[in-house]
Design an enzyme around this catalytic site. Structure first.
Site, PDB file in Angstrom:
ATOM      1  N   CYS A 360      10.515 -24.374 -20.724  1.00 56.23           N
ATOM      2  CA  CYS A 360      11.714 -25.087 -20.290  1.00 56.23           C
ATOM      3  C   CYS A 360      11.362 -25.907 -19.072  1.00 56.23           C
ATOM      4  CB  CYS A 360      12.809 -24.100 -19.953  1.00 56.23           C
ATOM      5  SG  CYS A 360      13.294 -23.197 -21.395  1.00 56.23           S
ATOM      6  N   TYR A 389     -10.613 -22.594 -17.722  1.00 60.60           N
ATOM      7  CA  TYR A 389      -9.394 -22.750 -16.917  1.00 60.60           C
ATOM      8  C   TYR A 389      -8.132 -22.859 -17.775  1.00 60.60           C
ATOM      9  CZ  TYR A 389     -13.054 -23.693 -13.524  1.00 60.60           C
ATOM     10  OH  TYR A 389     -14.176 -23.600 -12.755  1.00 60.60           O
TER      11      TYR A 389
HETATM   12  N1  LLP Z   1     -18.646 -22.693  -7.680  1.00 56.47           N
HETATM   13  C1  LLP Z   1     -17.602 -22.814  -6.848  1.00 56.47           C
HETATM   14  C2  LLP Z   1     -17.754 -22.429  -5.453  1.00 56.47           C
HETATM   15  C3  LLP Z   1     -16.374 -23.296  -7.318  1.00 56.47           C
HETATM   16  O1  LLP Z   1     -15.358 -23.420  -6.482  1.00 56.47           O
HETATM   17  C4  LLP Z   1     -16.234 -23.642  -8.685  1.00 56.47           C
HETATM   18  C5  LLP Z   1     -14.966 -24.128  -9.208  1.00 56.47           C
HETATM   19  C6  LLP Z   1     -17.349 -23.493  -9.527  1.00 56.47           C
HETATM   20  C7  LLP Z   1     -18.541 -23.024  -8.984  1.00 56.47           C
HETATM   21  C8  LLP Z   1     -17.309 -23.825 -10.982  1.00 56.47           C
HETATM   22  O2  LLP Z   1     -17.045 -25.158 -11.204  1.00 56.47           O
HETATM   23  P1  LLP Z   1     -17.156 -25.750 -12.695  1.00 56.47           P
HETATM   24  O3  LLP Z   1     -18.593 -25.701 -13.093  1.00 56.47           O
HETATM   25  O4  LLP Z   1     -16.340 -24.916 -13.581  1.00 56.47           O
HETATM   26  O5  LLP Z   1     -16.638 -27.128 -12.566  1.00 56.47           O
HETATM   27  N2  LLP Z   1      -8.841 -25.189 -12.266  1.00 56.47           N
HETATM   28  C9  LLP Z   1      -9.535 -26.456 -12.203  1.00 56.47           C
HETATM   29  C10 LLP Z   1     -10.958 -26.290 -11.764  1.00 56.47           C
HETATM   30  C11 LLP Z   1     -11.097 -25.602 -10.440  1.00 56.47           C
HETATM   31  C12 LLP Z   1     -12.519 -25.378 -10.078  1.00 56.47           C
HETATM   32  C13 LLP Z   1     -12.614 -24.490  -8.887  1.00 56.47           C
HETATM   33  N3  LLP Z   1     -13.948 -24.189  -8.490  1.00 56.47           N
HETATM   34  C14 LLP Z   1      -9.454 -27.147 -13.546  1.00 56.47           C
HETATM   35  O6  LLP Z   1      -8.853 -26.603 -14.456  1.00 56.47           O
HETATM   36  O7  LLP Z   1      -9.965 -28.250 -13.702  1.00 56.47           O
END
Ligand code: LLP
Length: 444
Positions: A360, A389
């Site tokens: 909603c 995510y």
């Molecule tokens: N290392 C650190 C310290 C991080 O803060 C993150 C992600 C990663 C590794 C992993 O990043 P990746 O490889 O997954 O890009 N919720 C958001 C993404 C937030 C990411 C937070 N930190 C989304 O759905 O796009």
């Protein structure tokens, strides 16, 4: 049509993933359903590890479990020899209950609580990634009380603005994460070096997420190399580890053009070589933390199509049985997705529609303006690249139970997260006696 991993169209003209017909999956497990392609997860983990091995450098690939943290995923990461980045007591607990080797767990977070720190110190995890001065104090005190020495990296914010959505940038100067280079970081090193309880192994940075352009990494590594050089002069010592975080971009739609995983790794190693060699610094062991690039494209969400609403000359809304509760990314980041009708893979696209969630909330739109074959109630909509995510950020908004998750491989589907029930939803609700007794009196 773009299909990743082991997805293909089978002889029934249905979408198949990991040798399993997704229409059958929807029937057997219900919808919404998260489907994870096990071979694709493993292939990606192996590509990261293989890329470092072929360059003959020391490394750790730590899966960033915030992207998707379940026990089965921890088992797979362990089998593939990965390390694990956790950011909360809950992720740490999940990893430990999956028997993940403690020494390969790295603990992140910008506000680790005392309880979380105690848990990690007790468990003797591989490394803390220290974010702030208060945390130094807490770790120092806790480790002292418990008579332990903990290993740590210090997280620095290199002042780099990655080209990505503002909410998932993290390395810029005005950020809640880490110590600013150089002043704060210098002070943090001083304090940690004075501590008998903390052994400093090196430094960490993470500039953001869903990044395609490697230039930001190059700049960040250059700044960090300057910092390592300064520390070398100051302390006459070098730190053996450099952690460059995660953030490698993946494909959601045609607009996204990620590099092959191997190229991301090769570019990183090249940058470290250039900047460390130029300063006569010892080449460090490189740690990285990919989350999305391991699990994102390996996930697909199946929904059942229900109602629709046509506003003549404006738009046709087609609603599914999930939405922002199982995938908040479109509402939060204007994220874009692609989808197909899994039971109509041989039909041509004849309609432009917009996919609405069932929350909603007007903002609960999963996809705007997508071309599909004529969608009808009961059709199965498959939305791609939902592995990262989605479940990890899912909620019970509108008291909708969270979906189940299956892991598919070689024609088999195993449930790895069971669907929540209505009883699950009310299990934490308590009713004070005074309310209960009032109702009893009224009903008499
Ligand atoms: N290392 C650190 C310290 C991080 O803060 C993150 C992600 C990663 C590794 C992993 O990043 P990746 O490889 O997954 O890009 N919720 C958001 C993404 C937030 C990411 C937070 N930190 C989304 O759905 O796009």
């Amino acid at each position: 049509m773009y299909l990743t991993g082991s997805s293909k169209v089978n002889e029934k003209q249905h979408l198949e993933i990991g040798g399993v017909d997704t229409v059958e999956l929807a029937k057997k497990f219900g919808t919404p359903l998260y489907v994870l392609d096990e071979w694709e997860i493993r292939r990606r983990m192996r590509e990261f590890v293989g890329a470092f091995k072929e360059l003959n450098v020391s490394f750790q690939v730590a899966y960033a479990s915030k992207a998707l943290c379940t026990k089965a995923i921890c088992y797979i990461a362990d089998e593939e020899g990965l390390s694990l980045d956790v950011v909360s007591g809950g992720e740490l607990y999940t990893a430990l209950s999956a028997g993940f080797p403690k020494e390969r767990i790295h603990f992140h977070g910008n506000n680790k609580t005392l309880e979380e720190i105690e848990m990690a110190v007790d468990q003797e995890i591989g490394a803390f990634v220290i974010d702030n001065f208060y945390e130094i104090e807490l770790i120092e005190r806790t480790a002292k009380e418990k008579g332990k020495v903990v290993k740590a990296l210090i997280r620095v914010s290199p002042g780099i603005e990655a080209h990505t959505h503002e909410y998932i940038q993290t390395g810029q100067e005005d950020s809640k994460f880490g110590f600013n280079l150089f002043d704060q970081a210098q002070e943090a090193v001083k304090r940690v070096m004075q501590s008998k309880q903390i052994k400093l192994l090196g430094f960490h940075f993470h500039i953001g997420s869903q990044i395609f352009d490697m230039e930001g990494f190059d700049k960040a590594i250059e700044r960090i190399a300057d910092f390592y050089q300064r520390l070398k002069e100051q302390y006459q010592m070098e730190f053996p580890i450099l952690n460059t975080g995660g953030g490698f971009g993946i494909r959601y739609t045609d607009e996204d053009q990620p590099l092959p995983i191997r190229s991301y790794v090769h570019a990183l190693v090249e940058f470290v070589k250039n900047h460390f060699n130029a300063r006569n610094l010892t080449f460090p062991e490189i740690w990285i933390e990919p989350g999305r690039s391991i699990i994102g494209e390996a996930g697909t969400t199946l929904y059942t199509i229900g109602s629709n609403k046509t506003i003549p000359h404006i738009r046709k809304y087609v609603a599914v049985d999930g939405g922002m509760m199982d995938n908040p990314r479109p509402a939060l980041y204007q994220a874009k997705y692609e989808a197909v009708i899994a039971n109509k893979m041989n039909h041509t696209n004849t309609e432009k529609v917009s996919i609405a969630g069932k929350a909603c909330e007007s903002g609960d739109m999963l996809i705007w303006d997508i071309e599909l074959p004529k969608p009808e109630p009961g059709d199965i909509l498959a939305v791609f690249s939902t592995g990262a995510y989605n479940y990890s950020m899912a909620s019970n908004y509108n008291r909708v139970p969270r979906p189940a998750m299956v892991l598919v491989k070689d024609g088999k589907a195993d449930l790895i997260v069971r669907r929540e029930s209505y009883d699950d939803l009310i299990q934490y609700d308590l009713v004070p006696e005074r309310l209960k007794s009032k109702k009893m009196i009224q009903s008499k």
